[in-house]
Design an enzyme around this catalytic site. Sequence first.
Site, PDB file in Angstrom:
ATOM      1  CG  ASN A   9      -1.512   1.226   1.559  1.00 16.35           C
ATOM      2  OD1 ASN A   9      -1.821   2.097   0.573  1.00 16.35           O
ATOM      3  ND2 ASN A   9      -2.197   1.341   2.516  1.00 16.35           N
ATOM      4  CE  LYS A  11      -0.154   3.225   4.730  1.00 20.61           C
ATOM      5  NZ  LYS A  11      -0.184   3.264   6.160  1.00 20.61           N
ATOM      6  CG  HIS A  95      -5.615   1.871   5.486  1.00 19.19           C
ATOM      7  ND1 HIS A  95      -5.357   3.031   6.376  1.00 19.19           N
ATOM      8  CD2 HIS A  95      -4.806   1.171   5.058  1.00 19.19           C
ATOM      9  CE1 HIS A  95      -4.199   2.484   6.619  1.00 19.19           C
ATOM     10  NE2 HIS A  95      -3.838   1.740   5.969  1.00 19.19           N
ATOM     11  CD  GLU A  97      -2.953   5.435   6.949  1.00 17.81           C
ATOM     12  OE1 GLU A  97      -3.044   5.509   5.665  1.00 17.81           O
ATOM     13  OE2 GLU A  97      -1.983   5.083   7.579  1.00 17.81           O
ATOM     14  CD  GLU A 169      -3.519  -2.502   7.482  1.00 23.94           C
ATOM     15  OE1 GLU A 169      -2.447  -2.686   7.074  1.00 23.94           O
ATOM     16  OE2 GLU A 169      -4.454  -1.598   7.256  1.00 23.94           O
ATOM     17  N   GLY A 175       2.365   2.103  10.782  1.00 24.79           N
ATOM     18  CA  GLY A 175       3.238   3.370  10.648  1.00 24.79           C
ATOM     19  C   GLY A 175       4.232   3.682  11.867  1.00 24.79           C
ATOM     20  CB  SER A 215       5.295  -1.846  11.997  1.00 23.31           C
ATOM     21  OG  SER A 215       4.944  -0.653  12.258  1.00 23.31           O
TER      22      SER A 215
HETATM   23  P1  PGA Z   1       2.769   0.246   7.564  1.00 22.71           P
HETATM   24  O1  PGA Z   1       1.235   0.358   6.979  1.00 22.71           O
HETATM   25  O2  PGA Z   1       3.214  -1.042   7.052  1.00 22.71           O
HETATM   26  O3  PGA Z   1       3.506   1.440   7.216  1.00 22.71           O
HETATM   27  O4  PGA Z   1       2.786   0.227   9.009  1.00 22.71           O
HETATM   28  C1  PGA Z   1       0.591  -0.548   6.730  1.00 22.71           C
HETATM   29  C2  PGA Z   1      -0.973  -0.330   6.310  1.00 22.71           C
HETATM   30  O5  PGA Z   1      -1.356   0.900   6.610  1.00 22.71           O
HETATM   31  O6  PGA Z   1      -1.478  -0.870   5.323  1.00 22.71           O
END
Ligand code: PGA
Length: 259
Positions: A9, A11, A95, A97, A169, A175, A215
Amino acid sequence: MRKFLIAGNWKMNLGREESLKLARSLVHTLPPDTHAQVAVIPTLAHLDTVTDAISGSPIALGAQNVSSEKKGAFTGEVSAAMLKEFGVKFVLVGHSERRHILGESDSFLNKKVHAVINEGLAVILCVGELLEEREKNKTNDVVGRQLELGLAGVTAAAVEKGLLVVAYEPVWAIGTGRTATKDQAQEVHAFIRQRLAAQFGAASAAGVRIQYGGSAKKSNAQELLAQPDIDGLLVGGASLLADEFVGIVQAAAAAKPGC
Ligand code: PGA
């Protein structure tokens, strides 16, 4: 046997040239028999660039967002049918976010789930708890509710066609560099599969791929993927580096031999 799905992803991190460069580099460096299905999920604006770059390779294209509506006066939106025209196979819905920054509700996300499935595309429904919810032992309540509302009205027939992927997640792991332990992740994945079995029947649920995200990186991919109910990874930060992402895909081969 469920085939791993490793999805990057990207983003809103990469411009057109950077997206092109990363896509080309993955096409050249991913081993031909990857042991896993691999997908890249660029920003909507660069779907056309990336679809050209990966054409003829085994890498699949995903989209980060979709409209809940089919067509019409919805300024700024992109429909599932339009995504399909770019060759998109997977669409992220829910997601964290989008849930927490943009305020997308479970009922709104459910409309998106149906929009994707009705177009014959696979939805990756993301679920996961906040840190304070985990600390209050509410993880199963939160994830259970997100599944129940997000998947309302989805049929076992759609699931059997492979149109449903779930990504667990935990929000506190996204992140942050703080990964769920393999045991924490497996516990929630097993719970998710149980809930899917209750809704769609055990046989259908057994075929659903449940990804872990938060992560994930080369150094922890193998132990996560070795868990019985972890069927892939949704990778954010580490998917922006070709070497890390390829390392994750290679880890899949070692995690469950024969998978
Ligand atoms: P990350 O993000 O691997 O940077 O933690 C995962 C995601 O948001 O799908």
